[in-house]
Write a protein that holds these residues in place. Structure first.
Motif, mmCIF file in Angstrom:
data_model
loop_
_atom_site.group_PDB
_atom_site.id
_atom_site.type_symbol
_atom_site.label_atom_id
_atom_site.label_comp_id
_atom_site.label_asym_id
_atom_site.label_seq_id
_atom_site.Cartn_x
_atom_site.Cartn_y
_atom_site.Cartn_z
ATOM 1 N N SER A 296 -18.670 -12.919 -25.110
ATOM 2 C CA SER A 296 -17.458 -12.235 -24.669
ATOM 3 C C SER A 296 -17.808 -11.150 -23.657
ATOM 4 C CB SER A 296 -16.701 -11.626 -25.856
ATOM 5 O OG SER A 296 -17.501 -10.660 -26.506
ATOM 6 N N SER A 297 -16.785 -10.682 -22.996
ATOM 7 C CA SER A 297 -16.965 -9.645 -21.993
ATOM 8 C C SER A 297 -15.695 -8.816 -21.908
ATOM 9 C CB SER A 297 -17.273 -10.272 -20.626
ATOM 10 O OG SER A 297 -17.202 -9.312 -19.595
ATOM 11 N N ASP A 298 -15.845 -7.503 -21.793
ATOM 12 C CA ASP A 298 -14.725 -6.592 -21.548
ATOM 13 C C ASP A 298 -14.900 -5.994 -20.162
ATOM 14 O OD1 ASP A 298 -13.803 -7.075 -24.089
ATOM 15 O OD2 ASP A 298 -14.715 -5.282 -24.955
ATOM 16 N N LYS A 299 -13.918 -6.212 -19.314
ATOM 17 C CA LYS A 299 -13.973 -5.700 -17.947
ATOM 18 C C LYS A 299 -12.819 -4.731 -17.731
ATOM 19 C CE LYS A 299 -16.097 -9.879 -16.033
ATOM 20 N NZ LYS A 299 -15.962 -11.002 -15.073
ATOM 21 N N PHE A 300 -13.121 -3.596 -17.130
ATOM 22 C CA PHE A 300 -12.110 -2.584 -16.823
ATOM 23 C C PHE A 300 -12.059 -2.403 -15.309
ATOM 24 C CE2 PHE A 300 -13.947 -1.787 -20.951
ATOM 25 C CZ PHE A 300 -12.846 -1.567 -21.761
ATOM 26 N N ARG A 301 -10.869 -2.057 -14.809
ATOM 27 C CA ARG A 301 -10.735 -1.893 -13.365
ATOM 28 C C ARG A 301 -9.780 -0.757 -13.031
ATOM 29 N NH1 ARG A 301 -8.011 -6.480 -14.957
ATOM 30 N NH2 ARG A 301 -5.791 -6.614 -14.430
ATOM 31 N N LEU A 302 -10.074 -0.100 -11.939
ATOM 32 C CA LEU A 302 -9.214 0.904 -11.324
ATOM 33 C C LEU A 302 -8.993 0.469 -9.885
ATOM 34 C CD1 LEU A 302 -11.136 4.094 -12.555
ATOM 35 C CD2 LEU A 302 -9.074 3.122 -13.589
ATOM 36 N N PHE A 303 -7.779 0.571 -9.377
ATOM 37 C CA PHE A 303 -7.543 0.071 -8.023
ATOM 38 C C PHE A 303 -6.413 0.835 -7.342
ATOM 39 C CE2 PHE A 303 -5.016 -2.380 -10.999
ATOM 40 C CZ PHE A 303 -3.765 -2.408 -10.416
ATOM 41 N N ASN A 304 -6.457 0.765 -6.020
ATOM 42 C CA ASN A 304 -5.398 1.357 -5.197
ATOM 43 C C ASN A 304 -5.296 0.594 -3.888
ATOM 44 O OD1 ASN A 304 -5.002 3.404 -2.666
ATOM 45 N ND2 ASN A 304 -3.593 3.916 -4.332
ATOM 46 N N SER A 305 -4.071 0.320 -3.481
ATOM 47 C CA SER A 305 -3.782 -0.214 -2.154
ATOM 48 C C SER A 305 -2.763 0.701 -1.507
ATOM 49 C CB SER A 305 -3.231 -1.640 -2.226
ATOM 50 O OG SER A 305 -4.204 -2.532 -2.705
ATOM 51 N N SER A 306 -3.018 1.076 -0.253
ATOM 52 C CA SER A 306 -2.124 2.009 0.434
ATOM 53 C C SER A 306 -1.849 1.534 1.855
ATOM 54 C CB SER A 306 -2.729 3.418 0.487
ATOM 55 O OG SER A 306 -2.879 3.953 -0.808
ATOM 56 N N GLU A 307 -0.606 1.684 2.250
ATOM 57 C CA GLU A 307 -0.175 1.423 3.623
ATOM 58 C C GLU A 307 0.360 2.733 4.179
ATOM 59 O OE1 GLU A 307 2.438 -2.090 4.746
ATOM 60 O OE2 GLU A 307 3.807 -0.419 5.151
ATOM 61 N N ILE A 308 -0.280 3.243 5.227
ATOM 62 C CA ILE A 308 0.064 4.546 5.791
ATOM 63 C C ILE A 308 0.529 4.361 7.228
ATOM 64 C CG2 ILE A 308 -0.764 6.868 6.319
ATOM 65 C CD1 ILE A 308 -2.972 6.368 4.213
ATOM 66 N N HIS A 309 1.735 4.811 7.529
ATOM 67 C CA HIS A 309 2.280 4.741 8.885
ATOM 68 C C HIS A 309 1.825 5.990 9.637
ATOM 69 C CE1 HIS A 309 5.104 1.322 8.104
ATOM 70 N NE2 HIS A 309 4.835 1.713 6.864
ATOM 71 N N LEU A 310 0.644 5.882 10.243
ATOM 72 C CA LEU A 310 0.011 7.025 10.889
ATOM 73 C C LEU A 310 0.753 7.455 12.138
ATOM 74 C CD1 LEU A 310 -2.497 8.829 10.524
ATOM 75 C CD2 LEU A 310 -3.703 7.293 12.084
ATOM 76 N N ILE B 69 -2.312 2.162 8.887
ATOM 77 C CA ILE B 69 -3.613 2.115 8.227
ATOM 78 C C ILE B 69 -3.435 1.482 6.854
ATOM 79 C CG2 ILE B 69 -5.577 3.445 7.379
ATOM 80 C CD1 ILE B 69 -5.310 3.610 10.367
ATOM 81 N N ASN B 70 -4.227 0.447 6.571
ATOM 82 C CA ASN B 70 -4.247 -0.172 5.252
ATOM 83 C C ASN B 70 -5.594 0.104 4.597
ATOM 84 O OD1 ASN B 70 -1.841 -2.043 4.513
ATOM 85 N ND2 ASN B 70 -2.173 -2.408 6.708
ATOM 86 N N ALA B 71 -5.571 0.641 3.398
ATOM 87 C CA ALA B 71 -6.799 0.918 2.665
ATOM 88 C C ALA B 71 -6.692 0.349 1.260
ATOM 89 C CB ALA B 71 -7.071 2.417 2.608
ATOM 90 N N GLY B 72 -7.775 -0.232 0.775
ATOM 91 C CA GLY B 72 -7.798 -0.781 -0.574
ATOM 92 C C GLY B 72 -9.119 -0.484 -1.253
ATOM 93 N N LEU B 73 -9.076 -0.222 -2.540
ATOM 94 C CA LEU B 73 -10.282 0.087 -3.303
ATOM 95 C C LEU B 73 -10.136 -0.456 -4.720
ATOM 96 C CD1 LEU B 73 -13.011 1.631 -3.109
ATOM 97 C CD2 LEU B 73 -11.826 3.574 -4.152
ATOM 98 N N ARG C 80 -11.700 -2.019 1.318
ATOM 99 C CA ARG C 80 -11.222 -2.641 2.548
ATOM 100 C C ARG C 80 -10.486 -1.602 3.374
ATOM 101 N NH1 ARG C 80 -7.685 -7.741 1.642
ATOM 102 N NH2 ARG C 80 -6.343 -6.256 0.576
ATOM 103 N N LEU C 81 -10.643 -1.680 4.692
ATOM 104 C CA LEU C 81 -9.940 -0.792 5.614
ATOM 105 C C LEU C 81 -9.424 -1.616 6.773
ATOM 106 C CD1 LEU C 81 -9.170 2.156 6.319
ATOM 107 C CD2 LEU C 81 -11.309 2.266 7.637
ATOM 108 N N GLY C 82 -8.160 -1.479 7.067
ATOM 109 C CA GLY C 82 -7.564 -2.208 8.174
ATOM 110 C C GLY C 82 -6.708 -1.302 9.029
ATOM 111 N N VAL C 83 -6.734 -1.533 10.330
ATOM 112 C CA VAL C 83 -5.905 -0.789 11.281
ATOM 113 C C VAL C 83 -5.049 -1.795 12.024
ATOM 114 C CG1 VAL C 83 -5.855 0.776 13.246
ATOM 115 C CG2 VAL C 83 -7.679 0.985 11.542
ATOM 116 N N ASN C 84 -3.740 -1.670 11.902
ATOM 117 C CA ASN C 84 -2.793 -2.563 12.570
ATOM 118 C C ASN C 84 -2.093 -1.805 13.691
ATOM 119 O OD1 ASN C 84 -3.165 -3.430 9.690
ATOM 120 N ND2 ASN C 84 -1.983 -5.184 10.417
ATOM 121 N N TYR C 85 -2.104 -2.401 14.896
ATOM 122 C CA TYR C 85 -1.468 -1.779 16.059
ATOM 123 C C TYR C 85 -0.407 -2.724 16.603
ATOM 124 C CZ TYR C 85 -0.810 0.108 20.752
ATOM 125 O OH TYR C 85 -0.265 0.619 21.909
ATOM 126 N N GLN C 86 0.819 -2.231 16.692
ATOM 127 C CA GLN C 86 1.932 -3.030 17.199
ATOM 128 C C GLN C 86 1.936 -2.931 18.720
ATOM 129 O OE1 GLN C 86 3.777 -4.542 14.708
ATOM 130 N NE2 GLN C 86 4.788 -5.844 16.200
#
Length: 697
Positions: A413-427, A433-437, A452-458
């Motif tokens: 057996s295995s017990d796995k724990f996780r913490l996470f965040n995804s954010s979309e910031i209109h700079l 800016i998209n950031a994920g951890l 992950r880090l992403g930069v989207n330009y329209q």
């Protein structure tokens, strides 16, 4: 019908503030650029709250559905704001392609490697150095992982899911571990099922065709005192290949329930049962052990079930609480080989065979035998304001597996724990800016952090550019950590390996998405570099097998997906991928020494054309191409030759006021250019299927 619309409106009220903000944005955009896309976005935003007759959109008015996805970052985004390339395969595309299996659908996305191990065992992967158990791609159904801890892969025929149950498929091309965790190491796929609120009241279908295939499916959707429900069930059989008799039988039933106990709460429940059998085995002459022309196949019975609960609660105008819990259970029972089987295909000596079975009473030829379960719970909060949108949460996953032949130490057996965040910031007005951890840790022994880090330009109203970077890790599976072995005289001993490290990938990408308003379509381009290291491979030394972090390769290339609808009666889909796969030589002992060569197909292509000749007559053609490839588990280092395949589907329908009957004929591999798919002895020849669909509202 009026009551259903009222209930749908009430159910959608929980997202009212968000839709208002999106609508204001679309109206502002519409005043600057009077595009059809902007107008439709505004209308669709309001559509759940309007009477049924206020807005009528037919599929012929636009290519598929508006490009909105949630699987990339847990946030509702479109290709202009998403941090990764994503392909959406909708009902219309699935139906036109004539897909017969879930993996067939994935061939409609760029860069995917889809193959058959035998007549009824499929595999799919993305940018990987492949084997018969792809282990670096997360597969989900409505966000529920169906990845198997026992085999480190997905068994597609055990999922309790039918082609007709699917509303759309969101395919993330590139590592998505920052959002979905370790298993999304190279990519992720989310099969989203039809909603009980929008599906037909009754639908029945039946298919007959090649390999003596016979299947029937029935579904029903409705509502009861404000609760929407959908039931679906199917039964299918086929005889398999005439040479190997790798037959298959399957019966399943699933259901989904959606209700709103209060105006701020939405609850959904999915559950299902799937059981049947298939045949497993290697369709090649393993170490010249098999008699000429014969191959050892084993019958594998299986039974699976799942339960999936989701609850969303609106806390205020900006915050929503999300709770999710699910459980998967799978039991695999591989048939025992007889003394004659062991003598004929393994030992060549009956006395040794008898001794082997006496000392290993649970011996199985392929060791795909055992029980596995997974329980997962997640708590998250979603926050949205004018400048930012985030999804933050915690989760716990408990995995258990037992197998007398894979895991002789008993249940692991295995017990796995996780913490996470995804954010979309209109700079800035045109910059997002998209950031994920994601941080995961297992049994307080090993951990993995993916970001992950992403930069989207329209650049223009119809054109966006994305720069992306990700660094991801994949934790070893239960099998990889516990399935090491030593073969003693007449005995096989399994042992644990605590020295395994997480696999690593660092990737860079440039994405371009352009909306073709006049042609009602889009162009999506992805340029990428992926560096994979510490990949877990099986190393054999004499009679000892052990997983080690010895795999390493680099992927460079580009891929594109083009969707076009030049007229109301014609639409087109085109996918192409160029993959330069550079494998640094690694030594797996007697399991294989792999030189510095390409171990993934360099070119893959698929295209789909659909023509509605008349309102009641539809013709479609799907073309597939895959370059020659040296699969890592193809043995004797024999290339699989390149292949081309053309599928043609013709459908005739008859409509009345509240029902429709459709009769269709599908010809797969129409030119009968039989080709090898994965194993050297498995050939895909021409196959013909006839399908009858009946729908009633």
């Amino acid at each position: 019908m009026i009551e259903r619309v009222k209930t749908v409106a009430l159910w959608n009220y929980v997202g009212w503030n968000r839709m208002v903000r999106k609508t204001k944005y679309n109206l502002k955009k519409l005043t600057k650029t009077p595009s059809k896309f902007g107008l439709l976005s505004t209308l669709v935003a309001f559509s759940p709250l309007l009477p049924a007759h206020t807005l009528v959109l037919k599929e012929s008015d636009i290519f598929g559905e508006l490009p909105s996805v949630t699987s990339v970052s847990r946030l509702k985004q479109n290709p202009h704001t998403s941090p990764a390339s994503v392909s959406v395969i909708n009902q219309r595309m699935i139906k036109a392609s004539g897909a017969q299996t879930l993996t067939d659908i994935l061939a409609l996305a760029p860069g995917f490697q889809v193959f058959h191990l035998n007549s009824n065992r499929q595999g799919a992967n993305y940018h990987s150095v492949n084997n018969q158990f792809p282990n670096q791609l997360e597969i989900m159904v409505n966000g529920r992982s169906v990845y198997l801890p026992l085999l480190s892969t997905v068994l597609w025929h055990t999922l309790g899911l039918h082609i007709d149950d699917i509303d759309r498929v969101e395919i993330i091309r590139g590592s998505n571990s920052a959002t979905q965790g370790s298993n999304a190491f190279l990519g992720a796929v989310n099969f989203i099922t039809k909603s009980p609120m929008t599906d037909h009241s009754w639908k029945a279908s039946a298919i007959v065709g090649s390999m003596n295939s016979q299947s029937a499916q029935l579904s029903h959707s409705g509502q009861f005192e404000g609760t929407f429900y959908r039931f679906s069930g199917s039964s299918e059989t086929n005889d398999g290949n005439s040479r190997f008799k790798d037959s298959h039988e399957r019966n399943y039933i699933n259901s989904e329930w959606i209700w709103s106990p209060t105006i701020n709460d939405t609850v959904s429940l999915n559950f299902g049962v799937d059981q049947g059998y298939t045949h497993i085995g290697y369709l090649y002459d393993y170490e010249n052990r098999f008699p000429n022309g014969e191959r050892y196949l084993a019958k594998q019975n299986y039974s699976s079930n799942y339960q999936h609960l989701r609850w969303s609660k609106v806390l205020n105008n900006d915050k929503t609480l999300h709770v999710r819990s699910y459980r998967n259970l799978l039991n695999l029972n591989e048939s025992k080989p007889s003394i004659e089987d062991i003598t004929r295909f393994i030992t060549k000596d009956e006395a040794i065979s008898v001794n082997l079975l006496q000392n290993n009473p649970e011996f199985r030829g392929y060791r795909e035998h055992g029980k596995t379960s997974l329980w997962d719970m997640e708590l998250a909060i979603e926050i949205e304001n004018k400048t930012a949108h985030s999804f933050t949460g915690i989760g716990i996953r408990k995995e258990k597996s037992s197998s007398p032949v894979l895991l002789q130490s008993g249940e692991v057996s295995s017990d796995k724990f996780r913490l996470f965040n995804s954010s979309e910031i209109h700079l800035l007005p045109k910059v997002i800016i998209n950031a994920g951890l994601m941080h995961e840790y297992e049994n307080n022994v090993i951990n993995a952090t993916s970001g992950r880090l992403g930069v989207n330009y329209q650049l223009l109203p119809q054109t966006s550019i994305r720069l992306g970077y990700s660094s991801s890790n994949r934790l070893p599976s239960l099998l990889e950590r516990n399935g090491n072995y030593t073969i003693l005289p007449n005995r096989i001993l399994e042992r644990e390996n605590q020295e395994l490290n997480p696999e690593k990938i660092i990737s860079y990408e440039l994405g371009i998405h352009h909306q073709l308003n006049k042609l009602q379509g889009s162009i999506d381009i992805r340029l990428f570099q992926e560096n994979i290291s510490e990949a877990i491979m099986n190393f054999k030394e004499g009679m000892v097998g052990e997983r080690r972090n010895i795999g390493q390769w680099q992927n460079n290339g580009f891929e594109t997906q083009i969707k076009l609808q030049p007229s109301n009666t014609v639409w087109l889909l085109f996918n192409y991928s160029y993959l330069n796969n550079n494998v640094e030589s690694w030594n797996q002992g007697s399991a294989g020494i792999f030189p510095d060569v390409q171990l993934a197909p360099r070119h893959t292509l698929s295209s789909l054309a659909n023509w509605e000749a008349r309102p009641d007559l539809n013709l479609s053609a799907t073309y597939y191409f895959m370059d020659d490839v040296l699969w890592r588990r193809s043995y004797n280092l024999l290339h699989q030759p390149k292949y081309e395949r053309l599928d043609i589907k013709l459908a005739k329908s008859w409509r009345s006021k509240n029902s429709q009957i459709e009769l269709s004929t599908l010809v797969q591999n129409a030119f009968d250019n039989s080709y090898q798919t994965f194993y050297q002895d498995h050939k895909f020849d021409r196959r013909i299927f006839v399908q009858l669909n009946i729908t009633m509202d």
